[in-house]
Enzyme design. Sequence first.
Site, PDB file in Angstrom:
ATOM      1  N   HIS A  44     -49.174 -66.807 -19.860  1.00 19.66           N
ATOM      2  CA  HIS A  44     -49.708 -66.201 -18.649  1.00 19.66           C
ATOM      3  C   HIS A  44     -50.155 -67.272 -17.664  1.00 19.66           C
ATOM      4  O   HIS A  44     -50.168 -68.460 -17.970  1.00 19.66           O
ATOM      5  CB  HIS A  44     -50.862 -65.262 -18.998  1.00 19.66           C
ATOM      6  CG  HIS A  44     -50.420 -63.984 -19.643  1.00 19.66           C
ATOM      7  ND1 HIS A  44     -51.273 -62.931 -19.869  1.00 19.66           N
ATOM      8  CD2 HIS A  44     -49.203 -63.584 -20.110  1.00 19.66           C
ATOM      9  CE1 HIS A  44     -50.602 -61.925 -20.442  1.00 19.66           C
ATOM     10  NE2 HIS A  44     -49.357 -62.310 -20.609  1.00 19.66           N
ATOM     11  N   GLU A  46     -53.049 -68.130 -16.399  1.00 23.78           N
ATOM     12  CA  GLU A  46     -54.217 -68.941 -16.744  1.00 23.78           C
ATOM     13  C   GLU A  46     -53.849 -70.052 -17.724  1.00 23.78           C
ATOM     14  O   GLU A  46     -54.339 -71.179 -17.615  1.00 23.78           O
ATOM     15  CB  GLU A  46     -55.314 -68.060 -17.349  1.00 23.78           C
ATOM     16  CG  GLU A  46     -55.847 -66.993 -16.394  1.00 23.78           C
ATOM     17  CD  GLU A  46     -55.119 -65.660 -16.493  1.00 23.78           C
ATOM     18  OE1 GLU A  46     -55.768 -64.622 -16.278  1.00 23.78           O
ATOM     19  OE2 GLU A  46     -53.902 -65.659 -16.785  1.00 23.78           O
ATOM     20  N   ARG A 180     -32.010 -55.705  -5.610  1.00 22.82           N
ATOM     21  CA  ARG A 180     -31.638 -55.260  -6.959  1.00 22.82           C
ATOM     22  C   ARG A 180     -32.209 -56.199  -8.020  1.00 22.82           C
ATOM     23  O   ARG A 180     -32.679 -55.756  -9.075  1.00 22.82           O
ATOM     24  CB  ARG A 180     -30.114 -55.203  -7.096  1.00 22.82           C
ATOM     25  CG  ARG A 180     -29.446 -54.055  -6.360  1.00 22.82           C
ATOM     26  CD  ARG A 180     -27.940 -54.116  -6.545  1.00 22.82           C
ATOM     27  NE  ARG A 180     -27.254 -53.015  -5.858  1.00 22.82           N
ATOM     28  CZ  ARG A 180     -25.941 -52.833  -5.893  1.00 22.82           C
ATOM     29  NH1 ARG A 180     -25.163 -53.690  -6.558  1.00 22.82           N
ATOM     30  NH2 ARG A 180     -25.394 -51.811  -5.256  1.00 22.82           N
ATOM     31  N   GLY A 279     -26.586 -40.788  -3.618  1.00 18.17           N
ATOM     32  CA  GLY A 279     -26.254 -40.518  -2.222  1.00 18.17           C
ATOM     33  C   GLY A 279     -27.270 -39.655  -1.501  1.00 18.17           C
ATOM     34  O   GLY A 279     -28.420 -39.507  -1.926  1.00 18.17           O
TER      35      GLY A 279
END
Length: 339
Positions: A44, A46, A180, A279
């Site tokens: 992470h 930190e 994307r 669509g």
Amino acid sequence: MERALQLAEQGRGKVSPNPMVGCVIVHDDKIIGEGYHQQYGGPHAEVNAINAVQNPDLLTESTCYVSLEPCAHHGKTPPCADLLVAKGVKRVVIAAVDSNPLVGGKGIEKLKNVGIEVTTGVLEKEARDLNVRFFTMIEKQRPYIILKWAQTADGFVARKNFDSKWISSEQSRIMVHQWRAEEDAILVGTNTAQYDNPQLNVRDWAGKSPMRLVIDKALRLPHSLHLFDGSIPTIIYNTQRKEERENLSFVKLPENQFLQSLSSDLHERKIQSLFVEGGSQLLNSFLDLGLWDEARVFESETTFGEGISAPKIKMPQTSQIQLKEDVLRIYSNQGTNSI
């Protein structure tokens, strides 16, 4: 904190379902270490920031600026709150409190219990906007939903025969491939799958391809389509059957509240964000339900005269970007804008 948010942004598209987090460690008004969450399952922010500090003895007199509350639970990695306690940092400044029930306030509590000074709410709005996908997943129990389409200057998304190539410019299409790569999953309806035969992958940008989703309620789509090629994990949402194959899942949903059930299924799969590319019928269904957070609409200079009408959004746009040949209009259903 601004620097911590800049660092966090570098994890976009790489850390889901975790949030993007940045961390900056300051001693005597000088940055002595910084880091961000780079990859899901990896260290992470930190941890990376502390590891970048050349003289660990300075940590006991340092302030740690972190864009999200340090985690307090064991996940893929040990709790970051425990690490900060172990290193004896003097002060921790947090932008946004984590609304995940596993964390919410527990990281702050651990820090305060050992006498570490804690400040919260610094650039909180910016931090929440950065991780709007994460907070939506936690707080609304569904993915952050982005609608996208390209329309002609006279308001059509395709010709009467469903042909839509190419309404938007090459620059716009490259931008779509970037988007994307930043989202977890991408969805199209039956007609788009059948008439466009899209690959729904990332080709014109560096990054991972999202999970592909298609709605095919009656299972009438031919398996010769790109969506069935097994190259990317793909889900076929339908009302007929449930089946699992390699990189291909058929998920049966009830006809009643179909899109809501789809959204719930994605939440169970820890999908943070959904990119809906069409669509028109599918996009209108999301709009009618109010089941969306953001819409990105390319408007080109092209005209068709007649065809399939573009969806209509009944609210003012939040911003617009002028591209070479197109105008990109941004709409928000949340009062926030993630672009």
